[in-house]
Design an enzyme around this catalytic site. Structure first.
Site, PDB file in Angstrom:
ATOM      1  N   ARG A 103      17.204  46.495 -37.040  1.00 47.46           N
ATOM      2  CA  ARG A 103      16.770  45.723 -38.205  1.00 47.46           C
ATOM      3  C   ARG A 103      15.247  45.721 -38.304  1.00 47.46           C
ATOM      4  O   ARG A 103      14.678  45.777 -39.390  1.00 47.46           O
ATOM      5  CB  ARG A 103      17.329  44.298 -38.126  1.00 47.46           C
ATOM      6  CG  ARG A 103      17.128  43.516 -39.395  1.00 47.46           C
ATOM      7  CD  ARG A 103      17.921  42.241 -39.415  1.00 47.46           C
ATOM      8  NE  ARG A 103      17.505  41.310 -38.365  1.00 47.46           N
ATOM      9  CZ  ARG A 103      18.076  40.138 -38.146  1.00 47.46           C
ATOM     10  NH1 ARG A 103      19.099  39.756 -38.897  1.00 47.46           N
ATOM     11  NH2 ARG A 103      17.644  39.332 -37.188  1.00 47.46           N
ATOM     12  N   LYS A 205      13.377  41.073 -42.369  1.00 44.88           N
ATOM     13  CA  LYS A 205      12.902  39.825 -41.770  1.00 44.88           C
ATOM     14  C   LYS A 205      11.376  39.749 -41.831  1.00 44.88           C
ATOM     15  O   LYS A 205      10.671  39.703 -40.810  1.00 44.88           O
ATOM     16  CB  LYS A 205      13.428  39.697 -40.333  1.00 44.88           C
ATOM     17  CG  LYS A 205      13.839  38.263 -40.044  1.00 44.88           C
ATOM     18  CD  LYS A 205      14.797  38.154 -38.914  1.00 44.88           C
ATOM     19  CE  LYS A 205      14.927  36.742 -38.429  1.00 44.88           C
ATOM     20  NZ  LYS A 205      15.270  35.739 -39.418  1.00 44.88           N
ATOM     21  N   GLU A 241      21.723  32.610 -49.577  1.00 41.48           N
ATOM     22  CA  GLU A 241      21.720  32.166 -48.180  1.00 41.48           C
ATOM     23  C   GLU A 241      20.972  30.861 -48.044  1.00 41.48           C
ATOM     24  O   GLU A 241      20.301  30.400 -48.976  1.00 41.48           O
ATOM     25  CB  GLU A 241      21.163  33.241 -47.257  1.00 41.48           C
ATOM     26  CG  GLU A 241      19.702  33.537 -47.429  1.00 41.48           C
ATOM     27  CD  GLU A 241      19.219  34.578 -46.409  1.00 41.48           C
ATOM     28  OE1 GLU A 241      19.506  35.755 -46.583  1.00 41.48           O
ATOM     29  OE2 GLU A 241      18.533  34.184 -45.446  1.00 41.48           O
TER      30      GLU A 241
END
Ligand code: COI
Length: 359
Positions: A103, A205, A241
Site C-alpha cells: 500500500r 494513506k 468511510e
C-alpha cells in the site's frame, strides 16, 4: 530489488529502566491510544531517482528538517499503521506486513515519491518491533502500534517533488483507539465536509487526508458523537468511510461495504474481514451503499488497524438517528472479531499465512 543494507544496532542503550520480566515499566492496564515514546526508531534515506539504502535503528527522538521540506510545505508524505502482538506463548507477530508495504508503494507512486522495497519495509518493521520489544504489551493488554512514514524531506520552494526522501518508523504501545473502549460507536453522517474527492488521494494513506477531517471530527465530538461517517463528494449520497476506519453493514446473511475505487482507503483489516466473513458463510458485497440503506441494516461495524473491529450503536443523518442492537453475543460483528483475533493470537489456524513471526 534494492539490497537490504539496514543493520540492527542493539548496542544502543534504551533510555528507560527495564521493569520485571523484561517489560517496560508502565501501567499496562491504563493504555489508551496515545503516544508513549519507545526506545528506538528506524530511519532510511534516499535521493530522488535513487533507491533506499543503509537504514538503521537510532534512538527515538526529534528529527531535523529544512523549513522548505516538501512534506511541510506541500504535504508530500504517506504513513502506514500496523501492530506487533505478543502471544501467550511469548511469540511476537505482525499481521500482514506485506499489505502495508504494498500500500505504501502504491501511495508513493501517486505522491511522486520513491518507496522502500517490500523486503526493506518488512525488515525495517521487524527491526523496529524487536528493538522496542519491552514495549510490546503483555498478551491481551494491547499491542505495539508501528507507524511507518515516507516523507519528502528535501527542500523545494516551487511546487515539485522533493530531491530527498526519508523512510521513518516509530512505535508506541496502544490499546483501544476510542475512548468508548470496545463499546459501540455513535456515528454522525457528515453532509457538509468531504473526506476525499474523485481523482484525489483518498485511496492512499496520504498525510493530507487527515488534517482536513479534524474540524468535522471536533464538531461531531462536541455534539457527543464518537466519529464522523463521510459521504461521497460527487452525489453526497453514498457512504464512504469513518475518519479512521472502514465501515460495513449487515442485512441478514449479506455484508456490504463501500468499494475501494479511489476515495476510500483500502484497509488491511477491511480486506481481511471480507475473507473472514466469507469463511463464515456470509455473502460479501463491495458496492455503493446509499445512506438511506443504513435505516434498513441489522448491524453496522467499523474496521481498521487502530480500531480493530468495533460495533456501531447508532448513526445520525440529518437529525434522524438509527440505533442497532449491539449486545447480542451472536452478533455478526462479534463473530468476525473473535475469529480475526483468534487468528492473530494463534488460537486458530492461520490458513492464509497472514501472521509473520518476528522473534
Ligand atoms: C490505522 O488504523 O492504523 C490508521 O491509520 C488510523 C490512524 C489515523 C489512527
Amino acid at each position: 530489488m534494492a539490497a537490504i543494507s539496514s543493520s540492527i544496532s542493539l548496542s544502543l542503550s534504551p533510555t528507560n529502566g527495564h521493569g520485571e520480566n523484561g517489560y517496560a515499566e508502565i501501567d499496562w492496564d491504563s493504555l489508551g491510544f496515545g503516544l508513549t515514546p519507545t526506545d528506538y526508531m528506524y530511519k532510511m534515506k534516499c535521493f530522488e531517482n535513487e533507491e533506499f539504502t543503509e537504514g538503521q535503528l537510532i534512538p527515538f527522538g526529534n528529527i531535523e528538517l529544512s523549513p522548505a521540506a516538501t512534506v511541510l510545505n506541500y504535504g508530500q508524505g504517506l504513513f502506514e499503521g500496523m501492530k506487533a502482538i505478543r502471544r501467550e506463548n511469548g511469540k511476537l507477530v505482525l499481521f500482514r506486513p506485506d499489505e502495508n508495504a504494498l500500500r505504501m508503494q502504491i501511495g508513493a507512486e501517486r505522491m511522486c515519491m520513491p518507496s522502500p522495497s517490500v523486503d526493506q519495509f518488512i525488515d525495517a518493521v521487524k527491526q523496529t518491533a524487536l528493538a522496542n520489544k519491552r514495549w510490546i504489551p503483555p498478551p491481551g493488554k494491547g499491542s505495539l502500534y508501528i507507524r511507518p512514514l515516507l516523507l519528502g524531506t528535501g527542500a523545494a520552494l516551487g511546487v515539485s517533488a522533493a530531491p530527498e526522501y526519508t523512510f521513518l518508523i516509530y512505535a508506541s504501545p496502544v490499546r483501544n483507539y476510542f475512548k468508548e473502549g470496545t463499546a459501540a460507536l455513535n456515528l454522525y453522517v457528515e453532509d457538509q465536509f468531504d473526506r476525499a474527492s474523485r481523482g484525489g488521494v483518498g485511496g492512499v494513506k496520504s498525510i493530507s487526508n487527515y488534517a482536513r477531517g479534524l474540524k468535522p471530527l471536533a464538531r461531531a465530538k462536541a455534539r457527543g458523537f464518537s466519529d464522523v461517517l463521510y459521504l461521497d463528494s460527487v452525489n453526497g449520497k453514498y457512504i464512504e468511510e469513518v475518519s479512521t476506519c472502514n465501515i460495513f453493514i449487515v442485512k441478514e446473511k449479506t455484508i456490504s461495504t463501500p468499494p475501494t475505487k479511489g476515495t476510500i482507503l483500502p484497509g488491511v483489516t477491511r480486506k481481511s474481514i471480507i475473507d473472514v466473513a466469507r469463511d463464515h458463510g456470509f455473502e460479501v458485497e463491495e458496492r455503493q451503499i446509499a445512506v438511506e440503506e443504513l435505516l434498513e441494516a441489522d448491524e453496522a461495524f467499523c474496521t481498521g488497524t487502530a480500531v480493530v473491529v468495533v460495533p456501531v450503536g447508532s448513526i445520525t443523518y440529518q437529525g434522524k438517528r438509527v440505533e442497532y442492537h449491539t449486545t447480542d453475543a451472536n452478533s455478526v460483528c462479534k463473530k468476525l472479531l473473535s475469529t480475526y483475533a483468534a487468528i492473530q493470537n494463534g488460537q486458530i489456524e492461520d490458513k492464509r499465512g497472514w501472521m509473520v513471526e518476528i522473534n
